[in-house]
Design a protein around this motif. Structure first.
Motif, PDB file in Angstrom:
ATOM      1  N   MET A  33     -34.375   4.105  97.959  1.00 27.18           N
ATOM      2  CA  MET A  33     -33.808   5.234  97.288  1.00 27.18           C
ATOM      3  C   MET A  33     -33.462   5.056  95.864  1.00 27.18           C
ATOM      4  O   MET A  33     -33.332   6.122  95.055  1.00 27.18           O
ATOM      5  N   GLY A  34     -33.717   3.819  95.373  1.00 24.73           N
ATOM      6  CA  GLY A  34     -33.285   3.542  93.944  1.00 24.73           C
ATOM      7  C   GLY A  34     -31.747   3.188  93.897  1.00 24.73           C
ATOM      8  O   GLY A  34     -30.880   3.483  94.882  1.00 24.73           O
ATOM      9  N   LEU A  35     -31.467   2.916  92.575  1.00 22.93           N
ATOM     10  CA  LEU A  35     -30.025   2.514  92.378  1.00 22.93           C
ATOM     11  C   LEU A  35     -29.194   3.746  92.236  1.00 22.93           C
ATOM     12  O   LEU A  35     -27.977   3.651  92.843  1.00 22.93           O
ATOM     13  N   GLU A  36     -29.879   4.615  91.940  1.00 21.96           N
ATOM     14  CA  GLU A  36     -28.983   5.938  91.763  1.00 21.96           C
ATOM     15  C   GLU A  36     -28.685   6.555  93.033  1.00 21.96           C
ATOM     16  O   GLU A  36     -27.921   7.462  93.225  1.00 21.96           O
ATOM     17  N   GLY A  37     -29.371   6.041  94.109  1.00 21.93           N
ATOM     18  CA  GLY A  37     -29.384   6.678  95.527  1.00 21.93           C
ATOM     19  C   GLY A  37     -28.102   5.995  96.289  1.00 21.93           C
ATOM     20  O   GLY A  37     -27.815   6.492  97.356  1.00 21.93           O
ATOM     21  N   LEU A  38     -27.694   5.029  95.605  1.00 17.21           N
ATOM     22  CA  LEU A  38     -26.629   4.391  96.224  1.00 17.21           C
ATOM     23  C   LEU A  38     -25.056   5.104  96.118  1.00 17.21           C
ATOM     24  O   LEU A  38     -24.948   5.686  94.989  1.00 17.21           O
ATOM     25  N   SER A  39     -24.499   5.259  96.975  1.00 20.07           N
ATOM     26  CA  SER A  39     -23.333   5.633  97.301  1.00 20.07           C
ATOM     27  C   SER A  39     -22.215   4.881  97.985  1.00 20.07           C
ATOM     28  O   SER A  39     -22.715   4.566  98.992  1.00 20.07           O
ATOM     29  N   ILE A  40     -21.068   4.971  97.771  1.00 17.61           N
ATOM     30  CA  ILE A  40     -20.125   4.324  98.807  1.00 17.61           C
ATOM     31  C   ILE A  40     -20.373   5.042 100.163  1.00 17.61           C
ATOM     32  O   ILE A  40     -20.247   4.446 101.297  1.00 17.61           O
ATOM     33  N   GLY A  41     -20.502   6.275 100.105  1.00 11.84           N
ATOM     34  CA  GLY A  41     -20.494   7.133 101.265  1.00 11.84           C
ATOM     35  C   GLY A  41     -21.457   6.963 102.142  1.00 11.84           C
ATOM     36  O   GLY A  41     -21.685   6.650 103.272  1.00 11.84           O
ATOM     37  N   ALA A  42     -22.914   6.664 101.696  1.00 10.26           N
ATOM     38  CA  ALA A  42     -24.287   6.201 102.012  1.00 10.26           C
ATOM     39  C   ALA A  42     -24.230   5.006 102.655  1.00 10.26           C
ATOM     40  O   ALA A  42     -24.425   4.845 103.735  1.00 10.26           O
ATOM     41  N   LEU A  43     -23.418   4.275 102.039  1.00  7.72           N
ATOM     42  CA  LEU A  43     -23.172   2.694 102.831  1.00  7.72           C
ATOM     43  C   LEU A  43     -22.337   2.634 103.711  1.00  7.72           C
ATOM     44  O   LEU A  43     -22.684   1.868 104.845  1.00  7.72           O
ATOM     45  N   ALA A  44     -21.382   3.594 103.726  1.00  7.39           N
ATOM     46  CA  ALA A  44     -20.467   3.342 104.739  1.00  7.39           C
ATOM     47  C   ALA A  44     -21.089   3.981 105.955  1.00  7.39           C
ATOM     48  O   ALA A  44     -21.088   3.504 107.243  1.00  7.39           O
ATOM     49  N   ASP A  45     -21.863   4.867 105.741  1.00  2.00           N
ATOM     50  CA  ASP A  45     -22.616   5.348 107.077  1.00  2.00           C
ATOM     51  C   ASP A  45     -23.713   4.299 107.729  1.00  2.00           C
ATOM     52  O   ASP A  45     -23.831   4.344 108.826  1.00  2.00           O
ATOM     53  N   VAL A  46     -24.334   3.690 106.894  1.00  2.00           N
ATOM     54  CA  VAL A  46     -25.305   2.920 107.224  1.00  2.00           C
ATOM     55  C   VAL A  46     -24.698   1.448 107.911  1.00  2.00           C
ATOM     56  O   VAL A  46     -25.275   0.763 108.784  1.00  2.00           O
ATOM     57  N   THR A  47     -23.594   1.191 107.194  1.00  2.00           N
ATOM     58  CA  THR A  47     -22.917  -0.067 107.846  1.00  2.00           C
ATOM     59  C   THR A  47     -21.884   0.406 109.075  1.00  2.00           C
ATOM     60  O   THR A  47     -21.423  -0.748 109.411  1.00  2.00           O
ATOM     61  N   LYS A  48     -21.706   1.374 109.248  1.00  5.97           N
ATOM     62  CA  LYS A  48     -20.801   1.902 110.234  1.00  5.97           C
ATOM     63  C   LYS A  48     -19.414   1.653 110.064  1.00  5.97           C
ATOM     64  O   LYS A  48     -18.441   1.119 110.834  1.00  5.97           O
ATOM     65  N   MET A  49     -19.046   1.744 108.465  1.00  9.80           N
ATOM     66  CA  MET A  49     -17.715   1.004 107.982  1.00  9.80           C
ATOM     67  C   MET A  49     -17.111   2.576 107.445  1.00  9.80           C
ATOM     68  O   MET A  49     -17.786   3.390 107.133  1.00  9.80           O
ATOM     69  N   SER A  50     -15.810   2.548 107.127  1.00 12.08           N
ATOM     70  CA  SER A  50     -15.207   3.351 106.430  1.00 12.08           C
ATOM     71  C   SER A  50     -15.340   3.383 105.093  1.00 12.08           C
ATOM     72  O   SER A  50     -15.528   2.336 104.657  1.00 12.08           O
ATOM     73  N   LYS A  51     -15.179   4.591 104.277  1.00 15.05           N
ATOM     74  CA  LYS A  51     -15.574   4.394 102.907  1.00 15.05           C
ATOM     75  C   LYS A  51     -14.439   3.475 102.185  1.00 15.05           C
ATOM     76  O   LYS A  51     -15.012   2.742 101.267  1.00 15.05           O
ATOM     77  N   SER A  52     -13.257   3.438 102.604  1.00 17.21           N
ATOM     78  CA  SER A  52     -12.370   2.752 101.936  1.00 17.21           C
ATOM     79  C   SER A  52     -12.634   1.241 102.303  1.00 17.21           C
ATOM     80  O   SER A  52     -12.211   0.193 101.384  1.00 17.21           O
ATOM     81  N   GLY A  53     -13.163   1.016 103.585  1.00 18.76           N
ATOM     82  CA  GLY A  53     -13.628  -0.438 103.634  1.00 18.76           C
ATOM     83  C   GLY A  53     -14.720  -1.105 102.849  1.00 18.76           C
ATOM     84  O   GLY A  53     -14.708  -2.119 102.367  1.00 18.76           O
ATOM     85  N   VAL A  54     -15.511  -0.311 102.494  1.00 21.55           N
ATOM     86  CA  VAL A  54     -16.762  -0.478 101.579  1.00 21.55           C
ATOM     87  C   VAL A  54     -15.973  -0.555 100.349  1.00 21.55           C
ATOM     88  O   VAL A  54     -16.272  -1.496  99.418  1.00 21.55           O
ATOM     89  N   PHE A  55     -15.136   0.324  99.869  1.00 17.27           N
ATOM     90  CA  PHE A  55     -14.444   0.384  98.549  1.00 17.27           C
ATOM     91  C   PHE A  55     -13.774  -0.703  98.054  1.00 17.27           C
ATOM     92  O   PHE A  55     -13.468  -1.196  96.999  1.00 17.27           O
TER      93      PHE A  55
END
Length: 225
Positions: A33-55
């Motif tokens: 998706m490119g670096l601009e496609g990265l977001s904390i939310g998208a990463l939380a969905d992929v890793t099955k973690m909370s946004k706060s956990g990723v943050f």
């Protein structure tokens, strides 16, 4: 020095493991998706973690993007640079650097090269992410530049050959390979990338360099048997 309690050590190790898992997932996302496609939310969905956990591991999207750039560069070094420098100095090492680079690009055709996609995304921007990308690409160019200079000193390339021009041509071959293989889906792109290198070798190499290159290739072929 007072040793850390075992619980603290385990907690630190767990945190490092979690960060590594997140970073690996982020690298996969960025490749597609490119670096601009990265977001904390998208990463939380992929890793099955909370946004706060990723943050907690990456305090901002920018910090996450920079971490991905650094991780990509580390893997690139491991797969391309550190393996290639085991070859003898001169044309054999330069060939190894180029061929491993081509191999890396060929494996990324279904995802993408962050160096190349990042250059498109951030070529007209300023900021820490662009700075990190530029620094990593310049580091790789510096390694190639050194390999070309060493090949000259070994007498494998003509002493009056323009080092920057050789580097420019090799990088140009990689960019063409990525474009034709990934975008145009041209099945002959890999072969053309190889032919381009051989023509460069014929243009810039000395007879001594060609002989050393031939010996190294023969030795490599014997090892593969």
């Amino acid at each position: 020095m007072t040793p850390k309690p075992a619980r603290s050590v385990r907690s630190l190790q767990k945190g490092q493991h979690t960060r590594a898992v997140i970073l690996e997932a982020a690298l996969g996302l960025a490749s597609h998706m490119g670096l601009e496609g990265l977001s904390i939310g998208a990463l939380a969905d992929v890793t099955k973690m909370s946004k706060s956990g990723v943050f907690a591991h990456f305090g901002s999207r920018e910090e996450l993007q920079i971490a991905v750039v650094m991780e990509y560069h580390a893997k690139f070094e491991e797969e391309v640079f550190f393996n290639a420098i085991r070859e003898p100095r001169g044309l054999p090492r330069l060939r190894a650097l180029y061929e491993r680079w081509v191999r890396r690009v060929s494996l990324e055709l279904d995802s993408g090269c962050i160096y190349i996609s990042g250059a498109v995304e951030f070529d007209d921007r300023t900021g820490p992410v662009r700075d990190a990308l530029v620094a990593m690409v310049r580091a790789w160019h510096a390694a190639l530049h050194k390999a070309i200079v060493l090949a000259q000193k070994a007498g494998h390339l003509h002493a009056d050959a323009d080092v920057e021009q050789i580097l420019f041509e090799l990088h140009g071959l990689i960019l063409s390979l990525h474009h034709d293989a990934r975008f145009l889906r041209n099945p002959g792109a890999l072969a053309r990338a190889g032919l381009g290198f051989e023509r460069a070798v014929q243009s810039y190499a000395t007879p001594e360099g060609l002989a050393a290159d031939a010996r190294a290739r023969q030795a490599a072929a014997k090892k593969r048997r």
